[in-house]
Motif scaffolding. Structure first.
Motif, PDB file in Angstrom:
ATOM      1  N   GLN A 402      45.328  22.117  -1.326  1.00  0.00           N
ATOM      2  CA  GLN A 402      44.575  23.094  -0.544  1.00  0.00           C
ATOM      3  C   GLN A 402      43.098  22.728  -0.431  1.00  0.00           C
ATOM      4  OE1 GLN A 402      45.637  26.580  -2.778  1.00  0.00           O
ATOM      5  NE2 GLN A 402      47.528  26.926  -1.638  1.00  0.00           N
ATOM      6  N   GLN A 403      42.601  21.962  -1.398  1.00  0.00           N
ATOM      7  CA  GLN A 403      41.201  21.519  -1.357  1.00  0.00           C
ATOM      8  C   GLN A 403      41.046  20.185  -0.606  1.00  0.00           C
ATOM      9  OE1 GLN A 403      38.363  23.000  -2.619  1.00  0.00           O
ATOM     10  NE2 GLN A 403      39.355  24.823  -3.446  1.00  0.00           N
ATOM     11  N   GLY A 404      42.185  19.633  -0.108  1.00  0.00           N
ATOM     12  CA  GLY A 404      42.108  18.460   0.758  1.00  0.00           C
ATOM     13  C   GLY A 404      42.099  17.114   0.065  1.00  0.00           C
ATOM     14  N   HIS A 405      42.559  17.051  -1.200  1.00  0.00           N
ATOM     15  CA  HIS A 405      42.522  15.776  -1.932  1.00  0.00           C
ATOM     16  C   HIS A 405      43.835  15.002  -1.848  1.00  0.00           C
ATOM     17  CE1 HIS A 405      38.597  16.534  -3.685  1.00  0.00           C
ATOM     18  NE2 HIS A 405      38.989  17.776  -3.925  1.00  0.00           N
ATOM     19  N   LEU A 406      44.952  15.687  -2.015  1.00  0.00           N
ATOM     20  CA  LEU A 406      46.241  15.002  -2.031  1.00  0.00           C
ATOM     21  C   LEU A 406      47.341  15.960  -1.613  1.00  0.00           C
ATOM     22  CD1 LEU A 406      47.703  16.190  -4.800  1.00  0.00           C
ATOM     23  CD2 LEU A 406      46.206  14.545  -5.916  1.00  0.00           C
ATOM     24  N   ALA A 407      48.526  15.399  -1.360  1.00  0.00           N
ATOM     25  CA  ALA A 407      49.713  16.214  -1.071  1.00  0.00           C
ATOM     26  C   ALA A 407      50.810  15.796  -2.021  1.00  0.00           C
ATOM     27  CB  ALA A 407      50.142  16.009   0.382  1.00  0.00           C
ATOM     28  N   PHE A 408      51.546  16.778  -2.523  1.00  0.00           N
ATOM     29  CA  PHE A 408      52.633  16.502  -3.465  1.00  0.00           C
ATOM     30  C   PHE A 408      53.934  16.985  -2.852  1.00  0.00           C
ATOM     31  CE2 PHE A 408      55.323  18.197  -7.000  1.00  0.00           C
ATOM     32  CZ  PHE A 408      55.709  16.962  -7.518  1.00  0.00           C
ATOM     33  N   ASN A 409      54.930  16.108  -2.832  1.00  0.00           N
ATOM     34  CA  ASN A 409      56.247  16.469  -2.317  1.00  0.00           C
ATOM     35  C   ASN A 409      57.267  16.265  -3.418  1.00  0.00           C
ATOM     36  OD1 ASN A 409      58.691  16.792  -0.957  1.00  0.00           O
ATOM     37  ND2 ASN A 409      57.891  15.917   0.940  1.00  0.00           N
ATOM     38  N   GLU A 410      57.796  17.387  -3.913  1.00  0.00           N
ATOM     39  CA  GLU A 410      58.741  17.307  -5.034  1.00  0.00           C
ATOM     40  C   GLU A 410      60.124  16.883  -4.591  1.00  0.00           C
ATOM     41  OE1 GLU A 410      60.167  20.047  -8.830  1.00  0.00           O
ATOM     42  OE2 GLU A 410      59.115  20.964  -7.160  1.00  0.00           O
ATOM     43  N   ASN A 411      60.431  17.081  -3.301  1.00  0.00           N
ATOM     44  CA  ASN A 411      61.791  16.820  -2.823  1.00  0.00           C
ATOM     45  C   ASN A 411      61.834  15.679  -1.811  1.00  0.00           C
ATOM     46  OD1 ASN A 411      63.053  18.857  -4.311  1.00  0.00           O
ATOM     47  ND2 ASN A 411      62.315  20.385  -2.866  1.00  0.00           N
ATOM     48  N   ILE A 412      61.024  14.655  -2.017  1.00  0.00           N
ATOM     49  CA  ILE A 412      61.026  13.531  -1.100  1.00  0.00           C
ATOM     50  C   ILE A 412      62.404  12.864  -1.106  1.00  0.00           C
ATOM     51  CG2 ILE A 412      60.234  11.780  -2.758  1.00  0.00           C
ATOM     52  CD1 ILE A 412      58.966  12.023   0.834  1.00  0.00           C
ATOM     53  N   LEU A 501      45.197  12.061   0.378  1.00  0.00           N
ATOM     54  CA  LEU A 501      44.607  12.358   1.689  1.00  0.00           C
ATOM     55  C   LEU A 501      43.254  11.686   1.851  1.00  0.00           C
ATOM     56  CD1 LEU A 501      45.473  16.159   1.589  1.00  0.00           C
ATOM     57  CD2 LEU A 501      46.586  14.455   3.035  1.00  0.00           C
ATOM     58  N   VAL A 502      42.551  11.496   0.740  1.00  0.00           N
ATOM     59  CA  VAL A 502      41.255  10.798   0.741  1.00  0.00           C
ATOM     60  C   VAL A 502      41.241   9.865  -0.468  1.00  0.00           C
ATOM     61  CG1 VAL A 502      39.987  12.655   1.906  1.00  0.00           C
ATOM     62  CG2 VAL A 502      40.188  12.676  -0.586  1.00  0.00           C
ATOM     63  N   ASN A 503      40.287   8.961  -0.493  1.00  0.00           N
ATOM     64  CA  ASN A 503      40.182   8.053  -1.636  1.00  0.00           C
ATOM     65  C   ASN A 503      39.951   8.830  -2.922  1.00  0.00           C
ATOM     66  OD1 ASN A 503      40.564   5.550  -0.371  1.00  0.00           O
ATOM     67  ND2 ASN A 503      38.438   5.501   0.333  1.00  0.00           N
ATOM     68  N   ARG A 504      40.456   8.283  -4.008  1.00  0.00           N
ATOM     69  CA  ARG A 504      40.306   8.919  -5.303  1.00  0.00           C
ATOM     70  C   ARG A 504      38.823   9.035  -5.668  1.00  0.00           C
ATOM     71  NH1 ARG A 504      39.946   6.607 -11.236  1.00  0.00           N
ATOM     72  NH2 ARG A 504      38.868   8.492 -11.907  1.00  0.00           N
ATOM     73  N   ALA A 505      38.443  10.236  -6.081  1.00  0.00           N
ATOM     74  CA  ALA A 505      37.037  10.506  -6.417  1.00  0.00           C
ATOM     75  C   ALA A 505      36.856  10.488  -7.936  1.00  0.00           C
ATOM     76  CB  ALA A 505      36.629  11.876  -5.870  1.00  0.00           C
ATOM     77  N   PRO A 506      35.623  10.305  -8.414  1.00  0.00           N
ATOM     78  CA  PRO A 506      35.372  10.489  -9.861  1.00  0.00           C
ATOM     79  C   PRO A 506      35.649  11.953 -10.211  1.00  0.00           C
ATOM     80  CG  PRO A 506      33.478   9.492  -8.742  1.00  0.00           C
ATOM     81  CD  PRO A 506      34.395   9.962  -7.680  1.00  0.00           C
ATOM     82  N   ALA A 507      36.375  12.194 -11.271  1.00  0.00           N
ATOM     83  CA  ALA A 507      36.765  13.567 -11.614  1.00  0.00           C
ATOM     84  C   ALA A 507      35.560  14.481 -11.792  1.00  0.00           C
ATOM     85  CB  ALA A 507      37.621  13.560 -12.879  1.00  0.00           C
ATOM     86  N   GLU A 508      34.472  13.938 -12.355  1.00  0.00           N
ATOM     87  CA  GLU A 508      33.304  14.788 -12.615  1.00  0.00           C
ATOM     88  C   GLU A 508      32.601  15.216 -11.324  1.00  0.00           C
ATOM     89  OE1 GLU A 508      31.993  10.459 -13.357  1.00  0.00           O
ATOM     90  OE2 GLU A 508      33.752  11.743 -13.659  1.00  0.00           O
ATOM     91  N   HIS A 509      32.899  14.530 -10.207  1.00  0.00           N
ATOM     92  CA  HIS A 509      32.273  14.879  -8.923  1.00  0.00           C
ATOM     93  C   HIS A 509      33.314  15.327  -7.902  1.00  0.00           C
ATOM     94  CE1 HIS A 509      28.550  13.383 -10.495  1.00  0.00           C
ATOM     95  NE2 HIS A 509      28.997  12.139 -10.600  1.00  0.00           N
ATOM     96  N   LEU A 510      34.429  15.838  -8.379  1.00  0.00           N
ATOM     97  CA  LEU A 510      35.518  16.259  -7.496  1.00  0.00           C
ATOM     98  C   LEU A 510      35.058  17.407  -6.605  1.00  0.00           C
ATOM     99  CD1 LEU A 510      38.632  15.781  -7.023  1.00  0.00           C
ATOM    100  CD2 LEU A 510      39.005  17.721  -8.563  1.00  0.00           C
ATOM    101  N   TYR A 511      35.221  17.228  -5.279  1.00  0.00           N
ATOM    102  CA  TYR A 511      34.817  18.282  -4.342  1.00  0.00           C
ATOM    103  C   TYR A 511      35.676  19.522  -4.566  1.00  0.00           C
ATOM    104  CZ  TYR A 511      34.585  21.116  -0.155  1.00  0.00           C
ATOM    105  OH  TYR A 511      34.465  22.185   0.699  1.00  0.00           O
ATOM    106  N   PHE A 512      35.024  20.685  -4.573  1.00  0.00           N
ATOM    107  CA  PHE A 512      35.749  21.915  -4.849  1.00  0.00           C
ATOM    108  C   PHE A 512      35.017  23.094  -4.230  1.00  0.00           C
ATOM    109  CE2 PHE A 512      37.678  25.218  -7.542  1.00  0.00           C
ATOM    110  CZ  PHE A 512      38.997  24.793  -7.536  1.00  0.00           C
ATOM    111  N   ASN A 513      35.696  23.840  -3.331  1.00  0.00           N
ATOM    112  CA  ASN A 513      35.094  25.023  -2.711  1.00  0.00           C
ATOM    113  C   ASN A 513      35.380  26.232  -3.595  1.00  0.00           C
ATOM    114  OD1 ASN A 513      34.553  27.331  -1.095  1.00  0.00           O
ATOM    115  ND2 ASN A 513      34.672  26.050   0.737  1.00  0.00           N
TER     116      ASN A 513
END
Length: 635
Positions: A402-412, A501-513
């Motif tokens: 929902q924050q636009g970082h990745l998508a997870f599909n459990e039933n691929i 969805l986007v390149n992996r970010a440093p965890a300490e600077h993870l974008y978050f609304n």
């Protein structure tokens, strides 16, 4: 041109429309953007399928779930309506082949995910497609204030740039006023016609029981009410345990959850739909898109976390219009567990960063890469390796999406694929050089068009049928051909996947609304409070309570839920109630009696009073229902 009524009769066998269906269809035919809020089992699909069939061209159907797409495509194909789903696992060649055929008007419906809409390949062909309408199924997913927000739905409106005059029809079974407004806004609907069908289900009796033993009460219900049933549980382990208990008590039961293979899920679902299995015990992974009208009971052994989910799940009972029962069983500890869910579903920013960093470590993704790539993700192994709570990880994965970082599909589901890696001369000499695999080679070349030039998806069972060989022989031959360097063979895979969805970010600077996150959490707290209120209140009709939650204030007391029955019982004097009870029990012979015959025998008793006492006797285990009708269990 055929009328909409003629098409309804020809393909679906119905003589007339119900509710707002005809008006919704006409709105789409008039080229108007349309919002259809229809209850579960209210016939949403017909509302976009019939207008599409009445026009030239193809209808694009955007849906969030592969299983839902496949079910609808299969249903259309059974009616000889050409339809296709663009699902994960299709090769580039297969996708281009389908899209080329679509350009030639070979399909009337193309089902696809919102993510697929955004791909360069689909956009390349979009301008060539003759699109008559765009249907957005499960449209509540577009609202970040809803219970099932999916960020890719926000970008569906971009289709307006390519198809500015093509009507949108947004369909959902469960949307509050806030979510309805968001659907119109986020999909950029232009002066839409909005149709609100009543959330009332006159034939569905809602009941809530606070009890010590859920399984004993469930057994009693299943003994009293014959017919197909769904039993919802909280987790996968519980589905298997409850199914086994039911089997031990002589019931035909099976379990279902997302952790099973696609083949297992499909076999279990089919057996239940065909009434070879009476009871399916499942998590909430089961039910979406399944059209089975004769479900008599839906029993919840765990509490849904919102009215939206409960309404959808309970509404899978009684779609044929006959009496059905939605029963929710709980204990006081269940309420406390439900009220703690916001902390699990909405963990702190520090926990989110910790899980994100652990994912990067598990997948070995350095900072600055990963965008546009899929990674196999063994969820159980991951949780065990990093000592993380499974449910918290699932929540964080959804938040990261929902924050636009990745998508997870459990039933691929990725089907088996084959690509030839040698020249035609070698292939033509397989019969002489490798005679033991020649039959499989010929079956491959006969069955799949273009297989020599392109990677294609294959079905080993189909090959076995074509070659008249055992499945095991086909599978072994394909591996041998792979080892000889004649083909590349990728066996079927059902591994959960993460897509960055986007390149992996440093965890300490993870974008978050934080603002949107906190608002969503507060709305979730409110949804849980509404669910608890529905469970604990004893004075309001349950059907009216649920309808009011969805801002439908037109519904009257149903007269058949537990609260309405309790209220009616108070209106009957003790003596009158006892007299009617005695007459009912005396009228039912050992062999049983159907309800119409009973009503005729006791026609001097007002129908409402007779029904009230009957409901009481069934609920209290004096009477049961089977294919004959009513049975007196005390005989």
């Amino acid at each position: 041109m055929q009328t909409k009524e003629q098409i309804l009769k020809q393909y679906w066998g119905y003589a007339s429309f119900k509710g707002d269906q005809a008006a919704i269809i006409q709105s789409v035919l008039d080229g108007k953007d349309t919002v259809a809020l229809l209850p579960t089992g209210g016939g949403k699909s017909i509302c976009f399928q019939i207008p599409a069939l009445m026009q030239k061209g193809v209808c694009l159907v955007i849906s969030p779930l592969i299983a839902l797409m496949k079910d609808q495509v299969e249903n259309l194909q059974k009616r000889n309506i050409p339809a296709i789903a663009l699902v994960s696992g299709m090769s580039y060649y297969e996708l281009t082949t389908v899209l080329k055929r679509a350009v030639q008007d070979e399909y009337r419906f193309i089902y696809l995910s919102p993510e697929r809409v955004e791909t360069n390949l689909f956009q390349e062909y979009l301008a060539q497609l003759n699109v008559n309408s765009i249907a957005i199924d499960e449209a509540h997913c577009v609202s970040q204030w809803g219970y099932d927000f999916r960020p890719p739905y926000l970008r569906i409106a971009n289709l307006r740039n390519s198809l500015p005059n093509t009507p949108f029809i947004a369909l959902t079974a469960s949307a509050t006023t806030l979510v309805q407004k968001d659907i119109v806004d986020k999909l950029q609907l232009k002066q839409p016609n909005i149709y609100h069908s009543s959330f009332e289900k006159p034939n569905l009796s809602y009941s809530v029981f606070k009890i010590d033993s859920k399984i004993n009460k469930a057994l009693q219900i299943l003994q009293n009410v014959a017919g197909s049933s769904i039993v919802y549980c909280s987790n996968r382990k519980e589905t298997k345990r409850i199914a086994l208990l039911l089997q031990q008590h002589g019931f035909s039961a099976d379990f279902y959850h997302a952790g099973l293979t696609q083949a297992e899920r499909s076999a279990k679902q089919t057996a239940w739909i065909e009434n070879k299995t009476r009871i399916i015990v499942c998590t909430n992974a089961f039910g979406m898109g399944i059209d089975k009208p004769d479900v008599r009971t839906v029993i919840h052994l765990s509490l849904p976390d919102c009215i939206e989910n409960y309404y959808q799940e309970a509404g899978r009972a009684g779609r044929d219009g006959n009496r059905a029962y939605a029963v929710l069983l709980y204990q006081p500890t269940d309420i406390a567990t439900l009220q703690l869910l916001p902390q699990e579903k909405f963990p702190t920013y520090e926990v989110i960063k910790q899980v994100y960093q652990s994912i990067a470590n598990y997948l070995q993704i350095p900072i600055g890469i990963g965008e546009g790539k899929y990674y196999d993700f063994n969820l159980i192994e991951f949780c065990n390796n990093f000592k993380l709570n499974f449910h918290v990880v699932m929540s964080v994965l959804k938040i990261l999406e929902q924050q636009g970082h990745l998508a997870f599909n459990e039933n691929i589901f990725l089907p088996s694929q084959v690509e030839f890696t040698t020249d035609k001369y070698t292939i033509n000499n397989v019969e002489n050089v490798y005679p033991n695999v020649d039959a499989t080679m010929k079956a491959l070349l006969r069955t799949y068009e273009g297989i020599f030039e392109h990677r294609v998806s294959i079905n080993e069972k189909l090959l076995a049928k074509v070659a008249k060989l055992p499945y095991e022989k086909i599978y072994a031959d394909l591996k041998i051909l792979h080892s000889y360097g004649i083909i590349e063979y990728w066996p079927q895979k059902e591994t959960p996947q993460i897509y960055f969805l986007v390149n992996r970010a440093p965890a300490e600077h993870l974008y978050f609304n934080t603002s949107i996150y906190n608002t969503r959490k507060q709305l979730y707290v409110q949804r849980i409070a509404a669910m608890v209120d529905n469970i604990e209140q004893t004075n309001i009709c349950r059907s009216k309570f649920i309808s009011t939650y969805f801002d439908d204030n037109t519904v009257k007391d149903c007269g058949i839920c537990d609260n309405c029955l309790a209220k009616k019982q108070l209106e009957l004097s003790t003596i009158e109630f006892a007299n009617i009870q005695e007459k009912i029990l005396n009228a039912i012979s050992i062999s049983g009696i159907n309800i119409k015959a009973l009503q005729q025998n006791l026609k001097n008793i007002p129908k409402e009073k007779l029904q009230q006492v009957l409901e009481f006797l069934i609920n209290e285990n004096y009477l049961s229902m089977n294919t004959i009708g009513l049975i007196n269990k005390k005989n």
